[in-house]
Design a protein around this motif. Structure first.
Motif, PDB file in Angstrom:
ATOM      1  N   ASN A 177      44.397  39.399  39.491  1.00 19.73           N
ATOM      2  CA  ASN A 177      45.067  38.154  39.855  1.00 19.73           C
ATOM      3  C   ASN A 177      44.117  37.377  40.766  1.00 19.73           C
ATOM      4  OD1 ASN A 177      46.767  36.104  40.659  1.00 19.73           O
ATOM      5  ND2 ASN A 177      48.463  37.428  41.253  1.00 19.73           N
ATOM      6  N   GLN A 229      56.449  32.953  55.612  1.00 16.96           N
ATOM      7  CA  GLN A 229      56.217  34.032  54.665  1.00 16.96           C
ATOM      8  C   GLN A 229      54.732  34.388  54.697  1.00 16.96           C
ATOM      9  OE1 GLN A 229      57.544  32.161  51.062  1.00 16.96           O
ATOM     10  NE2 GLN A 229      59.697  32.601  51.452  1.00 16.96           N
ATOM     11  N   ILE A 267      51.753  35.854  53.434  1.00 16.47           N
ATOM     12  CA  ILE A 267      51.357  36.407  52.137  1.00 16.47           C
ATOM     13  C   ILE A 267      49.947  36.982  52.149  1.00 16.47           C
ATOM     14  CG2 ILE A 267      52.914  34.878  50.874  1.00 16.47           C
ATOM     15  CD1 ILE A 267      50.463  33.186  50.102  1.00 16.47           C
ATOM     16  N   GLY A 268      49.148  36.663  53.180  1.00 12.68           N
ATOM     17  CA  GLY A 268      47.793  37.197  53.161  1.00 12.68           C
ATOM     18  C   GLY A 268      46.956  36.769  54.334  1.00 12.68           C
ATOM     19  N   THR A 293      49.413  47.642  57.750  1.00 11.10           N
ATOM     20  CA  THR A 293      50.380  48.129  56.759  1.00 11.10           C
ATOM     21  C   THR A 293      51.140  49.333  57.303  1.00 11.10           C
ATOM     22  OG1 THR A 293      48.984  47.343  54.936  1.00 11.10           O
ATOM     23  CG2 THR A 293      50.641  49.008  54.410  1.00 11.10           C
ATOM     24  N   ALA A 295      52.483  43.644  54.086  1.00 11.13           N
ATOM     25  CA  ALA A 295      52.132  43.781  52.667  1.00 11.13           C
ATOM     26  C   ALA A 295      51.144  42.678  52.302  1.00 11.13           C
ATOM     27  CB  ALA A 295      53.370  43.692  51.796  1.00 11.13           C
ATOM     28  N   ASN A 342      49.424  40.421  49.971  1.00 12.82           N
ATOM     29  CA  ASN A 342      49.530  39.877  48.618  1.00 12.82           C
ATOM     30  C   ASN A 342      48.311  39.055  48.225  1.00 12.82           C
ATOM     31  OD1 ASN A 342      52.201  40.852  48.037  1.00 12.82           O
ATOM     32  ND2 ASN A 342      52.969  39.330  49.496  1.00 12.82           N
ATOM     33  N   VAL A 343      47.660  38.439  49.219  1.00 13.07           N
ATOM     34  CA  VAL A 343      46.506  37.570  48.949  1.00 13.07           C
ATOM     35  C   VAL A 343      45.387  37.885  49.923  1.00 13.07           C
ATOM     36  CG1 VAL A 343      45.638  35.201  48.919  1.00 13.07           C
ATOM     37  CG2 VAL A 343      47.949  35.683  48.071  1.00 13.07           C
ATOM     38  N   PRO A 383      45.365  43.162  45.998  1.00 18.00           N
ATOM     39  CA  PRO A 383      45.941  41.818  46.189  1.00 18.00           C
ATOM     40  C   PRO A 383      45.322  40.813  45.228  1.00 18.00           C
ATOM     41  CG  PRO A 383      44.230  42.186  47.808  1.00 18.00           C
ATOM     42  CD  PRO A 383      44.330  43.469  47.004  1.00 18.00           C
TER      43      PRO A 383
END
Length: 445
Positions: free
Chosen positions: A62, A204, A206-207, A237, A243, A245-246, A289
């Motif tokens: 991704n 949120q 995300i990274g 973590t 978490a 994600n990016v 990620p």
């Protein structure tokens, strides 16, 4: 027609004229005037495709490419980026405004910057952009307060400084510990920011993001930064429940300005980034990620050529020969700002022997306005001839100024024999458009 060993569609005809996109640069100068920024859009598209192909060969990955618009931001450029399916990195309200006016999908816009104002963040929230890259604690608290008041969610990444010093000019290094950008990993402020962001009801996380610098010719800086970041991610973590994600590793991929520059193929950078991320995630048993990058210079830099008309000449026997041009530091500050070097030719005498060593002097009232300190040109290159300076597509137009009340040049896109004006040349009236006079203006002009 013979090829010139520079970039893209640039060619030299038998008459010694430089062509770009199938058009004689002398015709471009005649139609649009000089100074003139010329962009080879076929080369821009090719660079974008090289990045896409470099990622595509890693199956199941991704990824996302965001064009760093600070390199060159106009309505037409953002439209081109949008058509090519890229995301967009903006660093100011002005860049965000341009992107939205150009029709860029807000969900594919990422907002950077170390001192975003409340009004800029409000614009981003109103547009519901894809992500804000938060740079410091003050911004983190401001954004959470604004989102709470609006009852609105926003995805964020935290910019971190991994303590990596890229091998580049000190003015364009950004990943070292002593940097105005980001949360420091080494002293624990990044971990504190992660904890605070995870507790914020309307943010949120995300990274994380890191940008280690610009004009980088090796992969060690990127791979080192990834290893450092994922080591900390592993800790967050386990201890904080973060978490990832990016993972955004920024940009900074080097380009060729002169023969001394040896940039790596784009696939070398991407392979190193992907493989290192995969190795480190496997080491810490972390899910892989999405990988984001932010190329700017490496997409537009080599595609841009600046055209100038040669003016006055000055010879100081035994010291130096000067050729002056109708532009300079007002349209390209990089040589004066951090000693950037460029390659150039006399665009209407490109096949003549280059036997005259000259310094290319700009027209600003500054002794430091020297665009190129030493350049070999034909002895016949003189007043009225055309000088083409290569690889000016990044940070030329975007850093242009009105010093000495010099109007900004026009910008032209060329491809397949067609030239399209995308930024008109400023007039003197444009220069005073925002001025507020103390009394009535003179009727003499």
């Amino acid at each position: 027609m013979g090829r010139i060993a520079v970039f893209g569609t640039q060619e030299i005809n038998r008459d010694g004229h430089l062509y770009i996109g199938g058009i004689d640069t002398n015709d471009l100068a005649g139609e649009f005037g000089t100074p003139l920024y010329v962009y080879d859009t076929a080369l821009i598209k090719d660079k974008i495709n090289q990045f896409k192909k470099a990622f595509d060969k890693h199956e199941g990955l991704n990824w996302q490419i965001a064009y760093a618009s600070k390199a060159f931001s106009t309505l037409a450029m953002i439209q081109l980026v949008n058509e090519q399916g890229l995301s967009l990195d903006v660093v100011s309200g002005g860049e965000l405004f341009t992107a939205l006016k150009a029709g860029m999908d807000p969900e594919r816009i990422h907002f950077h910057g170390n001192n975003k104002s409340e009004s800029e963040l409000a614009m981003a929230l109103d547009a519901r952009i894809g992500a804000v890259i938060v740079d410091n604690r003050d911004e983190l608290e401001l954004l959470e307060r604004m989102c709470t008041e609006r009852d609105q969610q926003i995805a964020i990444l935290l910019r971190v400084t991994p303590g990596i010093e890229a091998h580049t000019h000190e003015f364009i290094m950004t990943g070292q510990d002593d940097s105005k950008f980001g949360f420091n990993l080494a002293n624990g402020t990044a971990q504190q920011a992660v904890k605070q962001a995870l507790q914020a009801a309307h943010l949120q996380l995300i990274g994380i993001h890191a940008h280690i610098g610009s004009q980088i010719f090796e992969t060690n800086g990127f791979t080192g930064a990834i290893r450092v970041m994922l080591k900390h991610v592993n800790q967050w973590t386990r201890e904080l429940g973060f978490a990832l994600n990016v993972l955004n590793v920024g940009g900074g991929f080097g380009i060729r300005y002169t023969e001394k520059d040896r940039p790596l193929p784009i696939t070398s950078y991407i392979d190193a980034i992907v493989e290192t991320a995969e190795e480190e995630c496997a080491r810490y048993r972390l899910p892989m990620p999405a990988l984001w990058i932010e190329p700017g210079r490496s997409i537009v830099g080599e595609a841009g050529t600046s055209l100038y008309t040669v003016g006055a000449a000055k010879t100081i026997p035994g010291i130096r020969n000067y050729l002056s041009i109708d532009g300079g530091m007002a349209d390209n500050i990089r040589p004066s700002l951090y000693q950037a070097e460029y390659q150039a030719i006399c665009a209407n005498r490109a096949l003549e022997p280059k036997t005259n060593k000259v310094a290319i002097a700009g027209k600003c009232c500054e002794s430091g306005d020297i665009l190129i300190k030493e350049l070999m040109l034909p002895e016949t290159c003189s007043s009225g001839d055309l000088l083409a300076v290569f690889s000016t597509g990044a940070y030329g137009y975007s850093m242009a100024s009105h010093y000495n009340r010099i109007a900004n040049p026009a910008v032209v896109f060329v491809e397949n024999g067609e030239a399209t004006l995308v930024v008109r040349r400023e007039s003197y009236e444009d220069l005073i458009r925002c001025d507020v006079p103390l009394k009535n203006l003179s009727p003499n002009i």
